[in-house]
Design an enzyme around this catalytic site. Structure first.
Site, mmCIF file in Angstrom:
data_model
loop_
_atom_site.group_PDB
_atom_site.id
_atom_site.type_symbol
_atom_site.label_atom_id
_atom_site.label_comp_id
_atom_site.label_asym_id
_atom_site.label_seq_id
_atom_site.Cartn_x
_atom_site.Cartn_y
_atom_site.Cartn_z
ATOM 1 C CB VAL A 89 40.148 47.944 40.823
ATOM 2 C CG1 VAL A 89 40.541 49.351 41.263
ATOM 3 C CG2 VAL A 89 39.191 47.314 41.832
ATOM 4 C CB ALA A 96 43.198 47.971 35.285
ATOM 5 C CE LYS A 97 47.096 41.778 39.198
ATOM 6 N NZ LYS A 97 48.504 41.925 38.814
ATOM 7 N N GLY A 98 42.171 42.706 37.948
ATOM 8 C CA GLY A 98 40.890 42.037 38.135
ATOM 9 C C GLY A 98 41.086 40.713 38.819
#
Ligand SMILES: NC(=O)C1=CN([C@@H]2O[C@H](COP(=O)(O)OP(=O)(O)OC[C@H]3O[C@@H](n4cnc5c(N)ncnc54)[C@H](O)[C@@H]3O)[C@@H](O)[C@H]2O)C=CC1
Ligand SMILES: O=C(O)CCC(=O)C(=O)O
Length: 459
Positions: free
Chosen positions: A104, A149-151
């Site tokens: 995201v 962001a992050k995943g």
């Protein structure tokens, strides 16, 4: 001069924002829950708030002090891009398994998207959405030129062999390659990922795009990683606690007592540095157990014991205790350094500390946060406390762009400077405007992100 909130900040926003921002609220369907925190049903306590609703509750609370227009709210609260992929893996036993994975990208107003990758069985889109948003505000609080962001991959890495984990990580890079980039989106470690996984990411991306050390941070120091990055989140947490104790006139780390939930990268480094500075770490836990010693645990020995035995609770230098009792062990500073949502309205009244230093992302629910405020417990918010990690990632990225290497002393000195400056910025808002440190941190971050977004324009 600090911006006064409400009237003053609104005036600033009006000066900076194009007229279109102040029109009627943008048309379109806004999911009420994601834009305004909890729904009415949740407020009545009938349903548990999701991670992203909890994060948005904190943002909305800060926005109340800024009075930005509604359509700007939508821009700030919702992610710019959400990618969900399915990764297929040929297991060692010949079977095919599939795993859900997400990235995201919340906001890139201030610079490339930046944030870690988490491998954990509880990862889902909502979780990653919340963590991506926290990254936007964290990079802004720390004033480093990145967005958020992050995943994550929904997987328990313990269930996979090293070969399977490597293939899964490489498949993740293949799937996300179109949206990653040294100046686009730069991953990093988070729970259950570290230098090993970052090396695979660097290698896989480089296969397609040529030598690109700046595509990922948290790499091994012998493979374009930065000295100091591994310890940086824990070290930054200790700087944060030091600054707060000083500001509150409570002295220094020496002889203060600490309880730490989570003994992985962040928790164990925070413990080590507190120990080196004369702090007493009286209890720690991980996902499997907890151990306590009221006189202070010998942290170097505990770390060696864990590395050798993979069992924290069997450490002979302490007494085993039920991990569910850890948060209520009396101490000066409680440091949650594991998963999110652990301090809730059900246990917030049991805490026996003066300070909660949020090394984990999102450890405190909004209801619990309220209780802690009422009880006079100071919360050092995650978007500041654990910001040393991404700050050091920024230093790594800069070194990679320059093909240069700084000494560990240089890195740690820069880390200390950003932690001190960020503290001063939020402490000033906290004291002048009499708002909690968490709200102050979000207000400062919202101001910085909004200013960047507005000056870039909307075309
Ligand atoms: N690694 C980094 O640089 C950064 C990490 N963080 C945050 O810090 C937290 C910890 O991350 P890392 O240390 O990197 O992860 P890690 O995977 O190295 O360690 C996590 C630790 O938490 C423990 N744990 C997991 N579930 C638990 C539970 N229910 N109760 C008690 N302990 C539990 C694990 O056993 C392990 O000891 C996460 O919230 C992460 O998002 C934040 C900023 C940067
Ligand atoms: O080092 C980074 O880029 C991000 C670390 C991270 O995921 C976090 O701060 O939560």
């Amino acid at each position: 001069m600090a911006l006064s909130l409400r009237k003053g900040a609104q005036g600033l926003a009006r000066q900076l924002l194009p007229a279109a921002c102040w029109g009627a609220q943008a048309a379109g369907t806004e999911a009420q829950h994601s834009l305004s925190g909890p729904s009415k049903q949740q407020q009545r306590g009938m349903a548990k708030m999701s991670h992203s609703e909890a994060t948005n509750t904190f943002i909305v609370e800060a926005l109340e002090h800024l009075e930005y227009p509604k359509r700007l709210r939508k821009l700030l609260l919702t992610p710019e891009r959400e990618v969900a992929v399915e990764l297929a893996l040929l297991r060692d036993n010949g079977e095919v398994a599939t795993f859900n994975a997400y990235r995201v990208q919340h906001d890139n107003s201030r610079g490339p998207y930046k944030g870690g990758l988490r491998f954990h069985p509880q990862v889902d889109l909502d979780d990653v959405r919340s963590l991506a948003s926290l990254m936007t505000w964290k990079t802004a609080v720390m004033d480093i030129p990145f967005g958020g962001a992050k995943g994550g991959v929904t997987v328990d890495p313990k269930d996979l062999s090293e070969r399977e984990l490597e293939i899964l990580t490489r498949k993740l890079v293949q799937a996300l390659r179109p949206i990653l980039g040294t100046y686009e989106d730069i991953p990093a470690p988070d729970m259950n990922t570290g230098a090993r996984e970052m090396a695979w990411i660097f290698d896989e991306y480089t296969k397609f795009s040529g030598f690109s050390p700046g595509i990922v941070t948290g790499k091994p120091v012998w493979l374009h990683g930065s000295l100091g990055r591994e310890a940086a989140t824990g070290r930054g947490t200790v700087f944060a606690i030091r600054e707060l104790l000083k500001a509150q006139g409570l002295g220094d780390i020496r002889n203060k007592s600490f309880v730490i939930q989570g003994f992985g990268n962040v928790g164990s480094w925070a413990a080590q540095i507190l120990y080196e500075q004369g702090g007493r770490v009286v209890a720690v836990s991980d996902a499997y157990g907890a151990v306590a010693n009221e006189h202070g645990l010998e942290i170097p020995e505990l770390r060696a014991h864990l590395a050798a035995n993979h069992n924290l609770a069997s450490f002979p230098g302490g007494v085993v205790m039920p991990p569910e009792n850890l948060l209520s062990v009396p101490c000066d500073v409680l440091i949650p350094a594991a998963i999110g949502g652990v301090i809730t309205e059900d246990n917030a009244n049991d805490l026996q500390c003066k300070i909660v230093a949020e090394a984990a992302n999102g450890p405190t629910t909004p209801d619990a946060d309220h209780i802690l405020r009422q009880r006079g417990i100071t919360v050092l918010p995650d978007i500041y406390t654990n910001g040393g990690g991404v700050s050091c990632s920024f230093f790594e990225w800069v070194q990679n762009l320059q093909n240069f290497k700084w000494t560990e002393e240089e890195v740690n000195a820069k880390l200390e400077r950003v932690m001190v400056e960020a503290f001063q910025a939020i402490w000033e808002l906290h004291t002048e405007d009499k708002i909690p440190l968490r709200t102050a941190a979000f207000v400062k971050a919202l101001q910085r992100v909004t200013r960047a977004r507005v000056h870039r324009g909307f075309d």
